[in-house]
Design a protein around this motif. Structure first.
Motif, mmCIF file in Angstrom:
data_model
loop_
_atom_site.group_PDB
_atom_site.id
_atom_site.type_symbol
_atom_site.label_atom_id
_atom_site.label_comp_id
_atom_site.label_asym_id
_atom_site.label_seq_id
_atom_site.Cartn_x
_atom_site.Cartn_y
_atom_site.Cartn_z
ATOM 1 N N ARG A 1 0.815 -1.216 0.000
ATOM 2 C CA ARG A 1 0.000 0.000 0.000
ATOM 3 C C ARG A 1 0.845 1.261 0.000
ATOM 4 O O ARG A 1 0.313 2.358 -0.143
ATOM 5 C CB ARG A 1 -0.935 0.003 1.214
ATOM 6 C CG ARG A 1 -1.985 -1.099 1.210
ATOM 7 C CD ARG A 1 -2.797 -1.100 -0.064
ATOM 8 N NE ARG A 1 -3.935 -2.022 -0.021
ATOM 9 C CZ ARG A 1 -4.686 -2.316 -1.069
ATOM 10 N NH1 ARG A 1 -4.407 -1.785 -2.249
ATOM 11 N NH2 ARG A 1 -5.700 -3.153 -0.954
ATOM 12 N N GLY A 2 2.153 1.110 0.171
ATOM 13 C CA GLY A 2 3.003 2.293 0.118
ATOM 14 C C GLY A 2 4.446 1.996 0.461
ATOM 15 O O GLY A 2 4.731 1.146 1.312
ATOM 16 N N TYR A 3 5.354 2.678 -0.246
ATOM 17 C CA TYR A 3 6.782 2.669 0.069
ATOM 18 C C TYR A 3 7.199 4.093 0.419
ATOM 19 O O TYR A 3 6.646 5.067 -0.094
ATOM 20 C CB TYR A 3 7.622 2.227 -1.133
ATOM 21 C CG TYR A 3 7.461 0.799 -1.565
ATOM 22 C CD1 TYR A 3 8.030 -0.245 -0.833
ATOM 23 C CD2 TYR A 3 6.767 0.482 -2.730
ATOM 24 C CE1 TYR A 3 7.906 -1.561 -1.252
ATOM 25 C CE2 TYR A 3 6.638 -0.833 -3.154
ATOM 26 C CZ TYR A 3 7.204 -1.845 -2.413
ATOM 27 O OH TYR A 3 7.079 -3.147 -2.829
ATOM 28 N N GLY A 4 8.213 4.195 1.264
ATOM 29 C CA GLY A 4 8.763 5.508 1.586
ATOM 30 C C GLY A 4 10.098 5.361 2.292
ATOM 31 O O GLY A 4 10.423 4.291 2.815
ATOM 32 N N ALA A 5 10.874 6.431 2.300
ATOM 33 C CA ALA A 5 12.181 6.405 2.961
ATOM 34 C C ALA A 5 12.531 7.805 3.439
ATOM 35 O O ALA A 5 12.089 8.804 2.859
ATOM 36 C CB ALA A 5 13.261 5.886 2.008
ATOM 37 N N VAL A 6 13.337 7.861 4.498
ATOM 38 C CA VAL A 6 13.810 9.142 5.015
ATOM 39 C C VAL A 6 15.149 8.907 5.710
ATOM 40 O O VAL A 6 15.390 7.837 6.274
ATOM 41 C CB VAL A 6 12.782 9.766 5.989
ATOM 42 C CG1 VAL A 6 12.668 8.957 7.273
ATOM 43 C CG2 VAL A 6 13.120 11.216 6.301
ATOM 44 N N HIS A 7 16.043 9.904 5.630
ATOM 45 C CA HIS A 7 17.304 9.815 6.363
ATOM 46 C C HIS A 7 17.063 9.941 7.863
ATOM 47 O O HIS A 7 16.186 10.694 8.301
ATOM 48 C CB HIS A 7 18.258 10.934 5.935
ATOM 49 C CG HIS A 7 18.957 10.671 4.638
ATOM 50 N ND1 HIS A 7 18.469 11.091 3.429
ATOM 51 C CD2 HIS A 7 20.123 10.014 4.372
ATOM 52 C CE1 HIS A 7 19.299 10.720 2.463
ATOM 53 N NE2 HIS A 7 20.306 10.061 3.008
ATOM 54 N N VAL A 8 17.831 9.203 8.631
ATOM 55 C CA VAL A 8 17.866 9.445 10.068
ATOM 56 C C VAL A 8 18.367 10.877 10.278
ATOM 57 O O VAL A 8 19.355 11.284 9.659
ATOM 58 C CB VAL A 8 18.816 8.445 10.763
ATOM 59 C CG1 VAL A 8 19.016 8.812 12.227
ATOM 60 C CG2 VAL A 8 18.280 7.024 10.630
ATOM 61 N N PRO A 9 17.700 11.684 11.101
ATOM 62 C CA PRO A 9 18.184 13.059 11.329
ATOM 63 C C PRO A 9 19.623 13.051 11.839
ATOM 64 O O PRO A 9 20.014 12.176 12.611
ATOM 65 C CB PRO A 9 17.223 13.592 12.395
ATOM 66 C CG PRO A 9 15.979 12.782 12.223
ATOM 67 C CD PRO A 9 16.449 11.412 11.836
ATOM 68 N N PHE A 10 20.432 14.003 11.378
ATOM 69 C CA PHE A 10 21.830 13.996 11.795
ATOM 70 C C PHE A 10 22.147 15.037 12.858
ATOM 71 O O PHE A 10 23.306 15.225 13.216
ATOM 72 C CB PHE A 10 22.781 14.125 10.597
ATOM 73 C CG PHE A 10 22.496 15.270 9.672
ATOM 74 C CD1 PHE A 10 23.110 16.482 9.850
ATOM 75 C CD2 PHE A 10 21.636 15.104 8.605
ATOM 76 C CE1 PHE A 10 22.861 17.531 8.989
ATOM 77 C CE2 PHE A 10 21.384 16.144 7.731
ATOM 78 C CZ PHE A 10 21.997 17.367 7.924
ATOM 79 N N THR A 11 21.115 15.699 13.396
ATOM 80 C CA THR A 11 21.323 16.531 14.579
ATOM 81 C C THR A 11 20.759 15.792 15.786
ATOM 82 O O THR A 11 19.658 15.234 15.718
ATOM 83 C CB THR A 11 20.625 17.897 14.435
ATOM 84 O OG1 THR A 11 19.248 17.694 14.115
ATOM 85 C CG2 THR A 11 21.283 18.716 13.344
ATOM 86 N N PRO A 12 21.487 15.751 16.892
ATOM 87 C CA PRO A 12 20.995 15.050 18.082
ATOM 88 C C PRO A 12 19.694 15.662 18.590
ATOM 89 O O PRO A 12 19.420 16.845 18.408
ATOM 90 C CB PRO A 12 22.132 15.244 19.091
ATOM 91 C CG PRO A 12 23.345 15.528 18.269
ATOM 92 C CD PRO A 12 22.851 16.287 17.082
ATOM 93 N N GLY A 13 18.889 14.823 19.237
ATOM 94 C CA GLY A 13 17.633 15.290 19.810
ATOM 95 C C GLY A 13 16.458 14.483 19.305
ATOM 96 O O GLY A 13 16.616 13.444 18.659
ATOM 97 N N ARG A 14 15.265 14.994 19.607
ATOM 98 C CA ARG A 14 14.044 14.317 19.175
ATOM 99 C C ARG A 14 13.530 14.965 17.897
ATOM 100 O O ARG A 14 13.487 16.192 17.785
ATOM 101 C CB ARG A 14 12.963 14.379 20.258
ATOM 102 C CG ARG A 14 11.754 13.507 19.931
ATOM 103 C CD ARG A 14 10.664 13.574 20.994
ATOM 104 N NE ARG A 14 9.644 12.558 20.762
ATOM 105 C CZ ARG A 14 8.672 12.656 19.862
ATOM 106 N NH1 ARG A 14 8.577 13.746 19.103
ATOM 107 N NH2 ARG A 14 7.785 11.677 19.715
#
Length: 206
Positions: free
Chosen positions: A102-115
Motif C-alpha cells: 500500500r506504500g513505500y517511503g524512505a527518510v534519512h535518520v536526522p543527523f542533529t541530536p535530539g528528538r
C-alpha cells in the motif's frame, strides 16, 4: 599517547517509533522497516529490520492507523557518507484477501541530536498499461519492488511509474558520540556553517 586514545569511529544511536499512518482508502495495515546505509557503516546493536502488528483505523474523523512500533539501533562509522536511511513498506489486504503493498517511503535518520518527527509521503509503483492494471487486479499481484531497499538508492527509479498514496509519521531520538572529535560538528546551531556543506551533501547523495 594522546593520539592512541583518540577515537577512530563515531557512533550514531537511534531510537524512536513508527507512530501512525494516514491511508484513507485502506484499513488493517502493517508496516515493515529496514535500514539502508553506506559501506563504511556497521550496525553494532539493535535491529536492522522489523515488522509491526496489524492495526485498524481509529474511530474518529481522522481515521488514523496507529502502530507505535519501536525502533532501536546503533551504528558505528568512520565518515558520514552513506548516512543511514529507514525504508518503510506498508501492506494490507485487497478485496480478495491477498496482502499487497500500500506504500513505500524512505527518510534519512536526522543527523542533529535530539528528538525529531518526520512525516513520509508514501507511494506505490504503477502498471504501465491498462491491460497490466486489469491483470494485476484480477490476479491480486500488484506491482511491487523485489527489494524495498531500492527506494532509498534512487538508481533506476527515474524509469518507474509511481503514484502517491498515504503518509506515515515516525519519531526519532538521535544521539551521536565522538563526531566532534573526528572533526564533524552537527549541532543545530552550526548547520549554517559553510564548512558543513560537504557533510550534508555526502549525506543526501546516498
Amino acid at each position: 599517547m594522546a593520539a592512541a586514545c583518540s577515537p577512530s569511529v563515531f557512533l550514531l544511536m537511534v531510537t524512536g517509533q513508527i507512530e501512525s499512518a494516514q491511508f484513507p482508502e485502506f484499513d488493517d495495515l502493517y508496516c515493515k522497516y529496514c535500514f539502508v546505509y553506506g559501506h563504511d557503516w556497521v550496525p553494532t546493536t539493535g535491529l536492522e529490520e522489523g515488522i509491526s502488528q496489524i492495526t485498524s483505523k481509529s474511530g474518529d474523523a481522522q481515521q488514523t492507523l496507529v502502530w507505535n512500533f519501536p525502533i532501536d539501533i546503533t551504528f558505528k562509522s568512520t565518515n558520514p557518507y552513506g548516512w543511514p536511511q529507514i525504508v518503510l513498506s506498508v501492506y494490507g489486504p485487497d478485496i480478495f484477501g491477498n496482502d499487497v503493498v500500500r506504500g513505500y517511503g524512505a527518510v534519512h535518520v536526522p543527523f542533529t541530536p535530539g528528538r525529531h518527527e518526520r512525516t513520509i509521503a508514501m507511494f506505490v509503483p504503477e502498471s504501465t498499461s491498462k491491460l497490466q492494471k486489469f491483470t494485476s487486479w484480477l490476479t491480486g499481484r500488484r506491482p511491487e519492488f523485489t527489494d524495498p531497499r531500492v527506494v532509498a538508492q534512487g538508481e533506476g527509479r527515474e524509469v518507474t511509474r509511481v503514484r502517491s498514496q498515504g503518509f506515515v509519521t515516525i519519531s526519532f531520538n538521535v544521539v551521536t558520540k565522538d563526531m566532534k572529535k573526528l572533526g564533524y560538528d552537527v549541532s543545530l546551531s552550526d548547520m549554517q556553517n559553510p564548512s558543513l556543506m560537504s557533510l550534508t551533501e555526502g549525506i543526501h547523495k546516498y
